[in-house]
Design an enzyme around this catalytic site. Sequence first.
Site, PDB file in Angstrom:
ATOM      1  CE  LYS A   1      46.489 100.269  53.244  1.00  0.00           C
ATOM      2  NZ  LYS A   1      46.859 101.976  53.469  1.00  0.00           N
TER       3      LYS A   1
ATOM      4  CE  LYS B   1      44.119  99.963  47.742  1.00  0.00           C
ATOM      5  NZ  LYS B   1      43.974 101.465  48.464  1.00  0.00           N
TER       6      LYS B   1
ATOM      7  CE  LYS C   1      49.125 107.548  48.247  1.00  0.00           C
ATOM      8  NZ  LYS C   1      48.357 107.392  49.644  1.00  0.00           N
TER       9      LYS C   1
HETATM   10  N1  AQP Z   1      42.868 101.723  43.066  1.00  0.00           N
HETATM   11  C1  AQP Z   1      42.191 102.587  43.588  1.00  0.00           C
HETATM   12  N2  AQP Z   1      40.962 103.185  43.164  1.00  0.00           N
HETATM   13  C2  AQP Z   1      40.079 104.046  43.540  1.00  0.00           C
HETATM   14  N3  AQP Z   1      40.334 104.688  44.553  1.00  0.00           N
HETATM   15  C3  AQP Z   1      41.452 104.655  45.205  1.00  0.00           C
HETATM   16  N4  AQP Z   1      42.014 105.047  46.294  1.00  0.00           N
HETATM   17  C4  AQP Z   1      43.101 104.533  46.619  1.00  0.00           C
HETATM   18  N5  AQP Z   1      43.509 103.409  45.829  1.00  0.00           N
HETATM   19  C5  AQP Z   1      42.512 103.371  45.049  1.00  0.00           C
HETATM   20  C6  AQP Z   1      41.328 106.381  46.752  1.00  0.00           C
HETATM   21  O1  AQP Z   1      42.573 107.036  47.291  1.00  0.00           O
HETATM   22  C7  AQP Z   1      42.218 107.865  48.403  1.00  0.00           C
HETATM   23  C8  AQP Z   1      43.473 108.166  49.177  1.00  0.00           C
HETATM   24  O2  AQP Z   1      43.864 107.001  49.518  1.00  0.00           O
HETATM   25  P1  AQP Z   1      45.215 106.975  50.712  1.00  0.00           P
HETATM   26  O3  AQP Z   1      46.286 107.464  50.286  1.00  0.00           O
HETATM   27  O4  AQP Z   1      44.664 107.829  51.616  1.00  0.00           O
HETATM   28  O5  AQP Z   1      45.014 105.729  51.082  1.00  0.00           O
HETATM   29  P2  AQP Z   1      45.089 104.150  50.390  1.00  0.00           P
HETATM   30  O6  AQP Z   1      43.443 103.866  50.085  1.00  0.00           O
HETATM   31  O7  AQP Z   1      45.593 103.169  51.306  1.00  0.00           O
HETATM   32  O8  AQP Z   1      45.690 104.552  49.111  1.00  0.00           O
HETATM   33  P3  AQP Z   1      46.814 103.674  47.992  1.00  0.00           P
HETATM   34  O9  AQP Z   1      47.083 104.349  46.882  1.00  0.00           O
HETATM   35  O10 AQP Z   1      46.326 102.192  47.883  1.00  0.00           O
HETATM   36  O11 AQP Z   1      47.853 103.554  49.370  1.00  0.00           O
HETATM   37  P4  AQP Z   1      48.475 102.538  50.036  1.00  0.00           P
HETATM   38  O12 AQP Z   1      49.333 101.640  49.012  1.00  0.00           O
HETATM   39  O13 AQP Z   1      49.421 103.078  51.045  1.00  0.00           O
HETATM   40  O14 AQP Z   1      47.641 101.515  50.695  1.00  0.00           O
HETATM   41  C9  AQP Z   1      40.908 107.303  48.983  1.00  0.00           C
HETATM   42  O15 AQP Z   1      39.815 107.835  48.782  1.00  0.00           O
HETATM   43  C10 AQP Z   1      41.154 105.730  48.576  1.00  0.00           C
HETATM   44  O16 AQP Z   1      39.734 105.326  48.586  1.00  0.00           O
END
Ligand code: AQP
Length: 344
Positions: A122, A206, A209
């Site tokens: 990140k 993965k 967002k």
């Molecule tokens: N690709 C994924 N497959 C399965 N689970 C996922 N999660 C995120 N991406 C996937 C799960 O969603 C929950 C919430 O995530 P978060 O918003 O707290 O943070 P994150 O993991 O950083 O999610 P993003 O969507 O990938 O956001 P960004 O782009 O900001 O990093 C968690 O349980 C996560 O495991």
Amino acid sequence: MTDQVPPAYRGPQRVLSGVQPSGALHLGNYLGALVKFARLQHEMDTFIFVADLHAITVWQDPALLANQVREITAAYLAAGLDPDKATIFPQSAVPAHAELGWIFNCVARVGWLDRMTQFKEKSGKHKERASVGLYTYPVLQAADILLYKATHVPVGDDQRQHLELTRDIAAKFNHDFDAPDFFPLPDALTQGPGSRIMSLRDGTAKMSKSDPSDNSRLNLLDDEDAIAQKVRKAKTDPEPLPETLDELKGRPEAENLIGIYAALDNRAAAEVLSEFAGQGFGAFKPKLADLAVARLGPVGAQMHRLMADPGEIDAVLAKGAERARAAAAPTLAEVRAKVGFWGA
Ligand code: AQP
């Protein structure tokens, strides 16, 4: 990581998890997290928060943040969370998260945080420009979990390393303050279909967002046309689908689409493959698009309905915050006493 709560811990079984209000929720968040939350609320005492303290580790527009919190709450409710069963609250409404987070900053070691791969991903090439909060984020995550003495944490596979860190912090606190069974060593519930949904543009990254390409993900608020178009455009390879999972190895995009189909249809990937074996993506993709529309369409529609009445969402959050503050208070009081703070 063991699959068992260590025998020393005799407290109740509790679930805790959360999602950051940092952008549009996607299929990965839905299958990797929200669907699991809704299932677990029937099995254990469940706390689900909106992680706004985590969200501000990267810039969030103050004019939008509160609404983003409401949008995540709407997604929780649309995914089936019941505010009478689960405690649903904004993280920042319970100051004890930040207080315990600070105490854990003094328990965790710099070397432990230096190993966290998500910070490396990140922060990118310029880690000296990342916020200190982004670096210590997994310590706050440990506080989120242990404040409620949660024993089970449903998250996507990407969070596995952070959960290991939570266990290390819990074990060190228990050891340092001579309280062997004070904090549980929580289990990460990372198994199951949908725990690792990959980008539609790159089967090795993965679904996220923060991916600049909106075509890389299916958003919960995408309309039917957008879902169908994104599935149609999803990267694939020219080979037909094979008969076995083994033959999918080395074909990350194909493996991802089969995994998504299986998770959306609550079936095993092997079963899905046997249905489509020998067919090309020209035949498979329209079926996947129909299934995605059928599963995600009602969730998006329910989110729109709920967001039309912010007062109702705020009432859910206010009630949840009150319950969460009451549940957190005894743990924080005990921690303060163990650390030896004045007045504790
Ligand atoms: N690709 C994924 N497959 C399965 N689970 C996922 N999660 C995120 N991406 C996937 C799960 O969603 C929950 C919430 O995530 P978060 O918003 O707290 O943070 P994150 O993991 O950083 O999610 P993003 O969507 O990938 O956001 P960004 O782009 O900001 O990093 C968690 O349980 C996560 O495991």
